[in-house]
Design an enzyme around this catalytic site. Structure first.
Site, PDB file in Angstrom:
ATOM      1  N   ASP A  83      14.466  12.538  -0.350  1.00 40.81           N
ATOM      2  CA  ASP A  83      13.535  13.651  -0.252  1.00 40.81           C
ATOM      3  C   ASP A  83      13.897  14.636  -1.369  1.00 40.81           C
ATOM      4  O   ASP A  83      14.937  14.511  -2.021  1.00 40.81           O
ATOM      5  CB  ASP A  83      13.568  14.310   1.132  1.00 40.81           C
ATOM      6  CG  ASP A  83      12.265  15.068   1.409  1.00 40.81           C
ATOM      7  OD1 ASP A  83      11.519  15.349   0.437  1.00 40.81           O
ATOM      8  OD2 ASP A  83      11.987  15.385   2.569  1.00 40.81           O
TER       9      ASP A  83
HETATM   10  C1  NOJ Z   1       9.655  17.560   0.716  1.00 41.47           C
HETATM   11  C2  NOJ Z   1       9.060  16.939   1.950  1.00 41.47           C
HETATM   12  O1  NOJ Z   1      10.030  16.900   2.979  1.00 41.47           O
HETATM   13  C3  NOJ Z   1       8.534  15.539   1.711  1.00 41.47           C
HETATM   14  O2  NOJ Z   1       7.879  15.095   2.865  1.00 41.47           O
HETATM   15  C4  NOJ Z   1       7.620  15.514   0.516  1.00 41.47           C
HETATM   16  O3  NOJ Z   1       7.104  14.223   0.335  1.00 41.47           O
HETATM   17  C5  NOJ Z   1       8.414  15.961  -0.694  1.00 41.47           C
HETATM   18  N1  NOJ Z   1       8.891  17.315  -0.502  1.00 41.47           N
HETATM   19  C6  NOJ Z   1       7.596  15.895  -1.984  1.00 41.47           C
HETATM   20  O4  NOJ Z   1       6.669  16.896  -1.998  1.00 41.47           O
END
Ligand code: NOJ
Length: 758
Positions: A291
């Site tokens: 993430d």
């Molecule tokens: C953080 C989020 O937790 C995740 O779900 C997302 O895909 C990413 N950022 C990218 O934006």
């Protein structure tokens, strides 16, 4: 625009992982051989480059102003970046791809990721809302449309579906998932993967999907985003992992790990989750993206000393790509050079990334997603019609005293009141991708579109909800003191035959970082509702929201309540279809609605405890100030017609390994309107080697019936349905007694018992 890219000369003599095994289909063998051939051509620096993903929010063509961005651009030109996120449009993705392909030595195409969560331009209901349709064809279709609209703009990888089980309405991200049930979420996971990826990832109209967040993120303690998750193996395997297993089995191209720790270990650094379970026991061959910055976040977690250390932990644990975190860039080459990380680990990660790129057909044509002709052919108008259809199926009727709804044709004056009544932005919800701000059909507009002109419709906002600038990252400013619009709304309500109140949550009240300690109607909304109620009790309350809300006062006082989530582009039309009775509501809650926030986390598939109830004393499992159980339970939803369940019949009370028995129940539409019922099947393992939930969803069927019509609904029960993660740490069924239940929601069920033996 579309160019045929000549595949680089591959040394096909290199033998891939699968090439000796004759059972592996030749297409797969081919991919493996090609992957190995490319890998053999790569330097360590280039391999590490594939494991890096950059955010694309800098000018890709002009001079990069900030030093960091200049460095990123240079790395892109050297072929030292595997993927970019948030680069949008045919032109921008093509420019980035050209920088890479035309300047780099190794010429490995980039893939472009983006959060396409509930639509790209055409916005569908937020995932929690869409799940309320229990309609797998709808879930697949909205994903197929989102995929088409994305690839038409150069985006070929979505960070969706989010399949985190969430049981806590305080958690802002509950809107992004499918609620509290592992079985329902697993079914959605499969539908979404199918919708996004189709049967063939190389089809330019499909997009690579991501199962996220691996794992446990939805069970953050106290519902507070990014918080620790403290669950054991039993909960992990029985509750959290099933949807991920389903997505892996459905062939999802990628996984994303999660920000949280789980039993003290950051998921991003968990070898047990990523290597042992996902890539080991499940034998999944795609790649794991971290993430956003979650590798480097192991430093503040107190699990890694610095980025190099974090990179070491993450790569060993099986995180293959670093999303905008800088850890792999800072650490991997150094770690290999120092002998702390074996290059075979890097090879494994790169092989996985290349495998996905080959399957997408990017090596044959890296510009296949930069197709202006495809963009011109996207049928946006048709997509709107589908969005309306799915939105109306997602609406849940919670209460309808004295058949206040659907609106009678005799009603000639309707007052539409509330901060969300004419709000064209909130229904678009959070994680809106390229959904345009203020582009949804509002409830007021929807009603005006469908009500005949002899009916007078008046509108008052009453109060504002969120004020000032709103955005993904900024905290929301709730109106707590401006009451200036209330008296006009009260006057309006006085003279109306029916009041439609539209209340709920702002678009940016749920979503990432949007956990709340209170989940009632925020700001002055409840005050407004009570003022209106004083002068007119004929109120249909329409809720527009991303999470389950605490609406106990409304449930006790307001005659009709419609849960309309954030339904996307066609929200107002879909709501009007239901209010007018053009569509008979058929949605069922995918998540429990509490009587008070203090009950959270609240879920139907709970454990019984040793003290489930007592009529005589207080020493049992409950809160002394509130009735046990949900205000509206999981699976609940009313219809404009009535459904009657006959007594269920089981074909045998004995089930043996390798055999099947059936449970059938006759369902009758005993009302006078055609309607659809979601017939639900629940199971309880009475005594087992670990305690088991009081019931768990195991099947469901959508049944459409004309007035007076009946249908025999049949479910097949076999050993597979009884399996769980047992005390022997195996997925197995245990001998003994089971209770099987059937009904229209998780509480109103009829049950039959049977015995299972191996
Ligand atoms: C953080 C989020 O937790 C995740 O779900 C997302 O895909 C990413 N950022 C990218 O934006």
């Amino acid at each position: 625009m579309k160019k045929l890219f000549l595949i680089m000369s591959l040394s096909l003599g290199t033998v891939g992982l699968y090439s000796q095994n004759s059972k592996i289909p030749s297409s797969v063998k081919n991919v493996e051989a090609k992957v190995d051939s490319v890998l053999n051509l790569m330097t360590l620096e280039e391999k590490v480059g594939q494991m890096i993903q950059y955010n694309g929010s800098w000018d890709l063509t002009g001079p990069a102003s900030e030093t960091g961005n200049k460095q990123k651009e240079d790395r892109l030109k050297k072929g030292l970046v595997g993927s970019m996120l948030n680069v949008l449009s045919v032109e921008a993705t093509e420019k980035a791809q050209r920088l890479n392909m035309e300047n780099s030595r190794i010429k490995i195409p980039l893939i472009f990721g983006y959060d396409v969560i509930h639509g790209y331009k055409t916005i569908f209901p937020v995932p929690l809302g869409e799940t309320a349709s229990w309609d797998m064809e709808a879930a697949e279709e909205s994903a197929r449309i989102a995929a088409l609209e994305s690839v038409a703009e150069g985006v070929n990888w979505t960070f969706s579906p989010m399949i985190d089980i969430s049981r806590d309405a305080r958690w802002g991200r509950i809107m992004e998932g499918s609620g509290e049930d592992p079985y329902l979420t697993s079914r959605i996971a499969v539908a979404k993967v199918k919708g996004y990826q189709g049967d063939d990832l190389s089809d330019p109209r499909t997009i690579a999907a991501t199962a996220k967040h691996f794992a446990g993120y939805g069970l953050a303690e106290g519902g507070k985003d990014y918080n620790a998750v403290n669950i054991g193996k039993n909960e992990l395997h029985n509750v959290v992992l099933p949807p991920f297993k389903a997505a892996a089995d459905a062939g999802v191209a990628t996984f994303m790990n999660s920000f949280n720790t789980i039993d003290g270990i950051p998921a991003t650094g968990s070898a047990s989750l990523q290597r042992d379970i996902l890539k080991g026991a499940w034998d999944w061959t795609g790649f794991m993206v971290s993430d956003w910055g979650s590798i480097a976040e192991m430093i503040p977690h107190g699990f890694a000393t610095d980025k190099v250390h974090a990179a070491e932990i993450a790569v060993k644990a099986g995180s293959d790509m670093d999303m905008e975190g800088g850890a792999y860039e800072a650490g991997l080459e150094k770690l290999v050079a120092e002998g702390k990380v074996d290059e075979t680990l890097i090879d494994d990660a790169v092989r996985r990334i290349l495998r996905v790129k080959f399957k997408m057909g990017l090596f044959e044509d890296p510009y296949k997603y930069n197709d202006a002709e495809l963009l011109a052919s996207v049928p946006y108008e048709d997509h709107k019609a589908t969005a309306r259809d799915i939105a109306k199926k997602s609406i849940v009727l919670l209460k309808n005293e004295n058949d206040l709804l659907p609106i009678k044709s005799s009603v000639k004056k309707i007052a539409v009141i509330g901060p969300l009544a004419n709000d064209k932005d909130t229904p678009i919800g959070n994680w809106r991708a390229q959904g345009e701000a203020n582009s949804a059909v509002s409830v007021l507009e929807g009603l005006k579109n469908t009500v005949d002109t002899s009916t007078e419709i008046t509108y008052s906002k009453g109060v504002t909800l969120g004020q000032g600038e709103r955005s993904f990252l900024m905290p929301l400013n709730i109106n707590k003191d401006d009451r200036s619009g209330i008296s006009e709304a009260v006057e309006n309500a006085k003279s109306a035959e029916l009041v439609i109140m539209v209340l709920g949550e702002d678009a940016f009240q749920s979503g990432e970082g949007r956990s709340q300690a209170n989940i009632g109607l925020a700001g002055l909304q409840k005050e407004l509702l009570k003022e209106i109620y004083k002068v007119n009790k004929n109120i249909a309350l329409v809720l527009i929201n991303g999470r389950p809300m605490e609406i106990t006062w409304s449930a006790e006082n307001i005659p009709a309540i419609v849960e309309a989530w954030q339904l996307g582009s066609e929200s107002g039309n879909a709501i009007a279809d239901v209010l007018r009775g053009k569509y008979n509501p058929s949605g069922k809650l995918p998540v429990s609605f509490p009587r008070a926030v203090g009950q959270e986390p609240l879920y139907y598939n709970r454990k019984n405890t040793g003290r489930p109830s007592s009529a005589e004393h207080v020493t049992y499992s409950h809160y002394t100030d509130i009735t046990n159980g949900a205000l509206y339970p999981f699976g609940f939803g009313l219809s404009y017609t009535d459904f009657e369940y006959a007594k269920p019949v089981i074909s045998s009370n004995e089930l043996k390994t390798g055999e099947e028995i059936t449970l059938s129940v006759k369902l009758t539409n005993s009302g006078d309107t055609a309607g659809k019922e979601v017939v639900q099947l629940y199971l309880r393992d009475m005594v087992a080697s670990t305690t088991r939930p009081i019931k768990e969803l195991k099947g469901f069927e959508l049944v459409q019936l004309e007035p007076g019509e009946s249908k025999e609904v049949e479910f097949t029960i076999d050993e597979n349905m009884l399996k769980f993660y047992s005390a022997s740490e195996k997925w197995e069924a245990e001998n003994g007694e089971f209770e099987i239940m059937v009904g229209g929601n998780s509480e109103d069920v009829q049950s039959v018992n049977f015995n299972f033996s191996k």
